[in-house]
Write a protein that holds these residues in place. Structure first.
Motif, mmCIF file in Angstrom:
data_model
loop_
_atom_site.group_PDB
_atom_site.id
_atom_site.type_symbol
_atom_site.label_atom_id
_atom_site.label_comp_id
_atom_site.label_asym_id
_atom_site.label_seq_id
_atom_site.Cartn_x
_atom_site.Cartn_y
_atom_site.Cartn_z
ATOM 1 N N UNK A 1 18.797 -7.048 3.049
ATOM 2 C CA UNK A 1 19.410 -6.688 4.323
ATOM 3 C C UNK A 1 18.365 -6.423 5.400
ATOM 4 N N UNK A 2 18.789 -6.539 6.651
ATOM 5 C CA UNK A 2 17.835 -6.319 7.748
ATOM 6 C C UNK A 2 17.417 -4.850 7.852
ATOM 7 N N UNK A 3 18.210 -3.947 7.273
ATOM 8 C CA UNK A 3 17.882 -2.515 7.314
ATOM 9 C C UNK A 3 17.294 -2.022 5.989
ATOM 10 N N UNK A 4 16.808 -2.927 5.174
ATOM 11 C CA UNK A 4 16.306 -2.505 3.863
ATOM 12 C C UNK A 4 15.039 -1.653 4.011
ATOM 13 N N UNK A 5 14.896 -0.720 3.086
ATOM 14 C CA UNK A 5 13.716 0.146 3.090
ATOM 15 C C UNK A 5 12.479 -0.638 2.666
ATOM 16 N N UNK A 6 11.339 -0.184 3.143
ATOM 17 C CA UNK A 6 10.077 -0.866 2.838
ATOM 18 C C UNK A 6 9.196 0.026 1.964
ATOM 19 N N UNK A 7 8.479 -0.615 1.055
ATOM 20 C CA UNK A 7 7.505 0.126 0.267
ATOM 21 C C UNK A 7 6.336 0.555 1.155
ATOM 22 N N UNK A 8 5.639 1.552 0.738
ATOM 23 C CA UNK A 8 4.513 2.067 1.513
ATOM 24 C C UNK A 8 3.413 1.015 1.663
ATOM 25 N N UNK A 9 2.828 1.014 2.837
ATOM 26 C CA UNK A 9 1.699 0.093 3.104
ATOM 27 C C UNK A 9 0.371 0.850 3.178
ATOM 28 N N UNK A 10 0.412 2.154 2.821
ATOM 29 C CA UNK A 10 -0.809 2.965 2.874
ATOM 30 C C UNK A 10 -1.804 2.488 1.825
ATOM 31 N N UNK A 11 -3.075 2.531 2.185
ATOM 32 C CA UNK A 11 -4.124 2.065 1.272
ATOM 33 C C UNK A 11 -4.433 3.093 0.192
ATOM 34 N N UNK A 12 -4.300 4.389 0.542
ATOM 35 C CA UNK A 12 -4.582 5.438 -0.432
ATOM 36 C C UNK A 12 -3.541 5.467 -1.535
ATOM 37 N N UNK A 13 -3.985 5.511 -2.806
ATOM 38 C CA UNK A 13 -3.074 5.464 -3.944
ATOM 39 C C UNK A 13 -2.113 6.643 -3.953
ATOM 40 N N UNK A 14 -2.648 7.875 -3.745
ATOM 41 C CA UNK A 14 -1.821 9.077 -3.792
ATOM 42 C C UNK A 14 -0.811 9.083 -2.650
ATOM 43 N N UNK A 15 -1.274 8.748 -1.454
ATOM 44 C CA UNK A 15 -0.416 8.729 -0.271
ATOM 45 C C UNK A 15 0.687 7.677 -0.437
ATOM 46 N N UNK A 16 0.319 6.520 -0.919
ATOM 47 C CA UNK A 16 1.275 5.427 -1.136
ATOM 48 C C UNK A 16 2.323 5.820 -2.177
#
Length: 316
Positions: free
Chosen positions: A152-167
C-alpha cells in the motif's frame, strides 16, 4: 417464437395491430400468419421482463441503503450503480407493459435500440460493482497493506539508520505498532440496535411513539472482560442508559423521544491510562435499519462520526 424471429410482419407489428388487421383486412387475413406464436412470444417476454423488474426493484433498495451509508467516491459509484439498475428496470417495465397489452412490436421491445440500452446499463452496472469491490478492502487487507511487508502507499518503512542499535529500536517500534493495529482488528466488536416503540391501536389508525433505542454490543472472546466506554450522537446516552451484561457483551437501553437519522458511536477498550493505548472503533448505521454492523475503517468517515458525537463517555 422462432416464427416471430423469421417473420418480418410479426416482428414489425404489435399483437394488437395484427389482430386489428386480420379483423378489418380480408387480404391480410388470407396470409394466415402464425399469430399464436406472437402471443406466446409476448407472454414469455412479459414474464421475463416482470421478473427483471422485480429483481431491479429489490436491488435498487439495497443500493439506496449503501448510498445512505457511504460517502466520497464510494457514494458516487453507488449512485452510478443505482442509475444503471434503474435503467434496466425502466427497460423491463416497458417490455412488460408492451408485451402484456400487445401495444408494442417485437422489433421495438427486443430490437437493437432497446437491447443496446440494456447492454450498456448492464455493463455499466458490472464495471461499477467491480470498482466498488476493489475500493472496499477488509480490515485485515488494509492492515497488511500498511505493514512493511505490504504494497500500500501508506505502508510502514523499515529503519534506514546506519547504527545497528538505533535501527533495531526503530524496527521494533514499527513491529509493535503493526501488532497493536492487528490486536485492534482481532478484538473488533460488532453492534446491532433496535428502536423501542410504544404502539397504540385506535379504530381508525395506529399511533407509534418512540421511547428509545436498545444497543446490543457483542465483543469477541479475546476482549471479554475488558473495560469498555462509548459515546454517541444520542444526547441522553450518558444520562438515561440502562446497562445489562449479556453472554457476549452488553445491552444498553437508552431512553429518548428523538432519534437521529443515523446512529453514530465511538467505542473504546480501556487498556491503560496513557493516551493512545485504548483500542478505538467507530460505528455508523441508519437507525431505521436493524442489522448487525462492524466498525468503520475509513479515517475520513471516522472524523465525521467524531464531529457528530454529542454525549459524554458512558462506561460499561
Amino acid at each position: 417464437m422462432g416464427a416471430v424471429k423469421g417473420n418480418q410482419t410479426l416482428r414489425s407489428h404489435s399483437l394488437r395491430a395484427i389482430s386489428q388487421l386480420i379483423k378489418d383486412d380480408a387480404d391480410f387475413k388470407k396470409r394466415r400468419l402464425p399469430v399464436n406464436d406472437l402471443r406466446y412470444f409476448n407472454r414469455w417476454l412479459a414474464r421475463t421482463a416482470s421478473l427483471g423488474l422485480i429483481g431491479a426493484g429489490f436491488e435498487s433498495i439495497r443500493i439506496v441503503r449503501n448510498i445512505n451509508n457511504s460517502s466520497g467516491r464510494e457514494r458516487v459509484l453507488h449512485v452510478t450503480s443505482l442509475l444503471s439498475i434503474l435503467s434496466q428496470g425502466g427497460i423491463s417495465l416497458v417490455q412488460a407493459l408492451g408485451a402484456s397489452f400487445g401495444r408494442l412490436s417485437a422489433n421495438f421491445m427486443v430490437g437493437g435500440v432497446v437491447t443496446g440500452m440494456l447492454l450498456v446499463a448492464t455493463i455499466t452496472y458490472i464495471i461499477v460493482n467491480i470498482s466498488i469491490n476493489k475500493l472496499k478492502k477488509g480490515a485485515y487487507e488494509i492492515w497488511l497493506s500498511e505493514t512493511p511487508w505490504g504494497v500500500g502507499k501508506n505502508r510502514a518503512e523499515w529503519s534506514t539508520k546506519s547504527g545497528l542499535l538505533e535501527s533495531a529500536r526503530e524496527n521494533q517500534q514499527v513491529v509493535s505498532e503493526a501488532i497493536a493495529k492487528l490486536e485492534t482488528i482481532v478484538k473488533q466488536p460488532t453492534i446491532s440496535h433496535e428502536v423501542i416503540e410504544k404502539v397504540t391501536a385506535y379504530p381508525q389508525y395506529t399511533h407509534k411513539e418512540t421511547l428509545g433505542i436498545k444497543l446490543n454490543i457483542q465483543v469477541p472472546e479475546q476482549a471479554t472482560g475488558l473495560p469498555i466506554r462509548l459515546k454517541s450522537n444520542l444526547e441522553t446516552l450518558d444520562e438515561s442508559a440502562k446497562i445489562a451484561r449479556s453472554e457476549n457483551g452488553y445491552f444498553v437501553d437508552v431512553s429518548t423521544k428523538e432519534l437521529p437519522q443515523y446512529l453514530s458511536i465511538n467505542l473504546e477498550y480501556q487498556l491503560g491510562d496513557e493516551q493512545g493505548k485504548n483500542h478505538a472503533y467507530w460505528f455508523q448505521h441508519a437507525v431505521k435499519q436493524s442489522a448487525s454492523y462492524s466498525s468503520i475503517i475509513d479515517t475520513d468517515k471516522q472524523k465525521k462520526i467524531d464531529a457528530s458525537i454529542t454525549s459524554d463517555w458512558l462506561v460499561l
